[in-house]
Design a protein around this motif. Sequence first.
Motif, PDB file in Angstrom:
ATOM      1  N   ILE A 188       0.855  -1.188   0.000  1.00 18.00           N
ATOM      2  CA  ILE A 188       0.000   0.000   0.000  1.00 18.00           C
ATOM      3  C   ILE A 188       0.889   1.236   0.000  1.00 18.00           C
ATOM      4  N   VAL A 189       0.756   2.029  -1.042  1.00 17.21           N
ATOM      5  CA  VAL A 189       1.535   3.257  -1.190  1.00 17.21           C
ATOM      6  C   VAL A 189       0.812   4.389  -0.465  1.00 17.21           C
ATOM      7  N   GLN A 190       1.545   5.071   0.430  1.00 15.65           N
ATOM      8  CA  GLN A 190       0.992   6.202   1.167  1.00 15.65           C
ATOM      9  C   GLN A 190       1.776   7.472   0.817  1.00 15.65           C
ATOM     10  N   GLY A 191       1.481   8.572   1.519  1.00 12.72           N
ATOM     11  CA  GLY A 191       2.165   9.826   1.244  1.00 12.72           C
ATOM     12  C   GLY A 191       1.242  11.006   1.094  1.00 12.72           C
ATOM     13  N   SER A 192      -0.028  10.815   1.423  1.00  9.72           N
ATOM     14  CA  SER A 192      -1.016  11.882   1.326  1.00  9.72           C
ATOM     15  C   SER A 192      -1.022  12.470  -0.090  1.00  9.72           C
ATOM     16  N   THR A 193      -1.049  13.785  -0.212  1.00 12.78           N
ATOM     17  CA  THR A 193      -1.102  14.429  -1.539  1.00 12.78           C
ATOM     18  C   THR A 193       0.265  14.943  -1.981  1.00 12.78           C
ATOM     19  N   PHE A 194       1.329  14.496  -1.322  1.00 13.22           N
ATOM     20  CA  PHE A 194       2.672  15.004  -1.609  1.00 13.22           C
ATOM     21  C   PHE A 194       3.379  14.125  -2.636  1.00 13.22           C
ATOM     22  N   GLU A 195       3.758  14.715  -3.745  1.00 15.64           N
ATOM     23  CA  GLU A 195       4.342  13.960  -4.848  1.00 15.64           C
ATOM     24  C   GLU A 195       5.614  13.239  -4.442  1.00 15.64           C
ATOM     25  N   GLY A 218      -4.921   5.950   1.266  1.00 15.04           N
ATOM     26  CA  GLY A 218      -4.934   7.313   1.766  1.00 15.04           C
ATOM     27  C   GLY A 218      -5.624   8.315   0.873  1.00 15.04           C
ATOM     28  N   LEU A 219      -6.456   7.845  -0.056  1.00 20.11           N
ATOM     29  CA  LEU A 219      -7.296   8.732  -0.856  1.00 20.11           C
ATOM     30  C   LEU A 219      -8.756   8.447  -0.516  1.00 20.11           C
ATOM     31  N   ALA A 220      -9.651   9.276  -1.063  1.00 22.47           N
ATOM     32  CA  ALA A 220     -11.069   9.198  -0.695  1.00 22.47           C
ATOM     33  C   ALA A 220     -11.253   9.414   0.803  1.00 22.47           C
ATOM     34  N   VAL A 221     -10.415  10.288   1.371  1.00 21.37           N
ATOM     35  CA  VAL A 221     -10.495  10.600   2.807  1.00 21.37           C
ATOM     36  C   VAL A 221     -10.750  12.090   3.031  1.00 21.37           C
ATOM     37  N   GLY A 222     -11.264  12.767   1.984  1.00 19.58           N
ATOM     38  CA  GLY A 222     -11.607  14.166   2.114  1.00 19.58           C
ATOM     39  C   GLY A 222     -10.827  15.111   1.235  1.00 19.58           C
ATOM     40  N   GLU A 223      -9.923  14.568   0.426  1.00 12.17           N
ATOM     41  CA  GLU A 223      -9.073  15.444  -0.394  1.00 12.17           C
ATOM     42  C   GLU A 223      -9.797  15.996  -1.620  1.00 12.17           C
ATOM     43  N   GLY A 224     -10.871  15.368  -2.043  1.00 10.91           N
ATOM     44  CA  GLY A 224     -11.634  15.843  -3.189  1.00 10.91           C
ATOM     45  C   GLY A 224     -11.185  15.217  -4.495  1.00 10.91           C
ATOM     46  N   HIS A 225     -12.057  15.316  -5.496  1.00  9.68           N
ATOM     47  CA  HIS A 225     -11.845  14.647  -6.774  1.00  9.68           C
ATOM     48  C   HIS A 225     -10.595  15.156  -7.510  1.00  9.68           C
ATOM     49  N   GLU A 226     -10.433  16.452  -7.595  1.00  9.10           N
ATOM     50  CA  GLU A 226      -9.299  17.007  -8.346  1.00  9.10           C
ATOM     51  C   GLU A 226      -7.971  16.627  -7.711  1.00  9.10           C
ATOM     52  N   ALA A 227      -7.892  16.669  -6.389  1.00  8.47           N
ATOM     53  CA  ALA A 227      -6.656  16.290  -5.708  1.00  8.47           C
ATOM     54  C   ALA A 227      -6.372  14.807  -5.906  1.00  8.47           C
ATOM     55  N   MET A 228      -7.416  13.983  -5.864  1.00 10.39           N
ATOM     56  CA  MET A 228      -7.232  12.561  -6.107  1.00 10.39           C
ATOM     57  C   MET A 228      -6.627  12.321  -7.489  1.00 10.39           C
ATOM     58  N   CYS A 229      -7.186  12.979  -8.505  1.00 11.91           N
ATOM     59  CA  CYS A 229      -6.678  12.814  -9.867  1.00 11.91           C
ATOM     60  C   CYS A 229      -5.221  13.266  -9.968  1.00 11.91           C
ATOM     61  N   ARG A 230      -4.893  14.350  -9.293  1.00 13.47           N
ATOM     62  CA  ARG A 230      -3.524  14.855  -9.334  1.00 13.47           C
ATOM     63  C   ARG A 230      -2.557  13.849  -8.712  1.00 13.47           C
ATOM     64  N   VAL A 231      -2.951  13.235  -7.589  1.00 11.80           N
ATOM     65  CA  VAL A 231      -2.108  12.225  -6.948  1.00 11.80           C
ATOM     66  C   VAL A 231      -1.905  11.027  -7.877  1.00 11.80           C
ATOM     67  N   LEU A 232      -2.960  10.608  -8.556  1.00 15.06           N
ATOM     68  CA  LEU A 232      -2.847   9.479  -9.477  1.00 15.06           C
ATOM     69  C   LEU A 232      -1.930   9.816 -10.651  1.00 15.06           C
ATOM     70  N   ASP A 233      -1.946  11.076 -11.080  1.00 15.64           N
ATOM     71  CA  ASP A 233      -1.110  11.489 -12.211  1.00 15.64           C
ATOM     72  C   ASP A 233       0.364  11.228 -11.944  1.00 15.64           C
ATOM     73  N   PHE A 234       0.800  11.403 -10.688  1.00 15.29           N
ATOM     74  CA  PHE A 234       2.224  11.159 -10.431  1.00 15.29           C
ATOM     75  C   PHE A 234       2.512   9.843  -9.709  1.00 15.29           C
ATOM     76  N   THR A 235       1.479   9.180  -9.186  1.00 14.73           N
ATOM     77  CA  THR A 235       1.710   7.916  -8.494  1.00 14.73           C
ATOM     78  C   THR A 235       1.681   6.722  -9.438  1.00 14.73           C
ATOM     79  N   PRO A 253     -18.663   6.722  -9.728  1.00 17.89           N
ATOM     80  CA  PRO A 253     -18.316   6.367 -11.110  1.00 17.89           C
ATOM     81  C   PRO A 253     -17.343   7.330 -11.778  1.00 17.89           C
ATOM     82  N   ILE A 254     -17.498   8.642 -11.579  1.00 16.85           N
ATOM     83  CA  ILE A 254     -16.582   9.573 -12.226  1.00 16.85           C
ATOM     84  C   ILE A 254     -15.167   9.410 -11.679  1.00 16.85           C
ATOM     85  N   ASP A 255     -15.032   9.097 -10.381  1.00 19.13           N
ATOM     86  CA  ASP A 255     -13.714   8.827  -9.808  1.00 19.13           C
ATOM     87  C   ASP A 255     -13.087   7.606 -10.462  1.00 19.13           C
ATOM     88  N   ILE A 256     -13.896   6.565 -10.652  1.00 19.61           N
ATOM     89  CA  ILE A 256     -13.390   5.330 -11.248  1.00 19.61           C
ATOM     90  C   ILE A 256     -12.987   5.560 -12.697  1.00 19.61           C
TER      91      ILE A 256
END
Length: 370
Positions: A188-195, A218-235, A253-256
């Motif tokens: 399980i990769v952690q690190g919050s929203t920090f690249e 560590g996602l879907a814990v209140g960071e919001g959709h845009e932040a989630m997408c940004r984390v996925l972009d670099f993870t 569904p939009i998150d998925i």
Amino acid sequence: MAVFPFDIHATDGAARTGTLQTARGDIQTPAFMPVGTAATVKGVYMEQVRQTGADVILGNTYHLMLRPGAERLARLGGLHHFCGWGGPMLTDSGGFQVWSLSKLRKMSEQGVEFRSHIDGSRHMLSPERSMEIQADLLGADICMQFDECTAYPSTHEQARTSMELSLRWGERSLERFGDRPDQTLFAIVQGSTFEDLRIESAARSVSLGGYGGYAIGGLAVGEGHEAMCRVLDFTCPALPTDRPRYLMGVGKPIDIVEAVYRGVDMFDCVIPTRSGRHGQVWADTGPYNIRKAEFAEDDTPLDATVNCPASQTYSKAYVHHLIRSQEMLGQMILSWHNIAYFQDLMARMRRAIHASELDAFVTEFRRGLT
């Protein structure tokens, strides 16, 4: 341990579709796992879950260890036999409950001591105990390393401290898990929203070797959709291409859709059944509330495009009546439909990736949301 074969059949940009081969059957990816928290996908028979197209379901270590008890489940033949699910099963590690039930627990390097939310009894959950429960007692096909779900928001220092603890617990999880030919363990990769932390967590997990897949926690814990997408972009680019990538606890569904677009292979969430229990019907345009008066005389099916008896057989008016009358059948029908809708969405994305049409699919899906 086993590293299950993962055959990628097609790619489209960062997205891919493939087959994860387990001893209990194949998992077609991208895959959505209905959540069976207490050895049940709430309100839906296991046969119905399978008929929707689900290849794998999720079980919850924390809840099952408390009730009916992990040792009892082992005596009764394991989780698959107990609940009547013959296909692959993934269990979480209990780490999310460490986060969500923070008022009931005391965390240390050894693990987490907590009081049961059911009867107040005290328990110790450590990496070693989590592996024992998941692999030995429940008999899960895919187990998760024990981790701490980092709170959001966190400072960089807090996120690093949490990430380092999860990495140490991951090493202990690997050691205790050992060599199991028919079971595998995901990091399980952690690190919050920090690249920098996400990339470091991924690299250090990969360097340990032996993991059968990599989850993004560590996602879907209140960071919001845009932040989630940004984390996925670099993870996602930091994770191996030959192992499945699992985004834990997601989601809508939009998150998925956005996560598949970025290269994620596996998902789980309680949304389909939780929504069903509250009168929400999922569709490409978003969820609609069947309680509304506009559906009282609507004789059309819930969703004629979804190949499921719950979606095609029962009218909106009938389900409206059931929900307004507090009849449990209404909740069951909606939960069944919602799971079928999520599985239909995954199947459509798999086809779009095969046809190199995912860009158009995602564009249309975004446009259709109301």
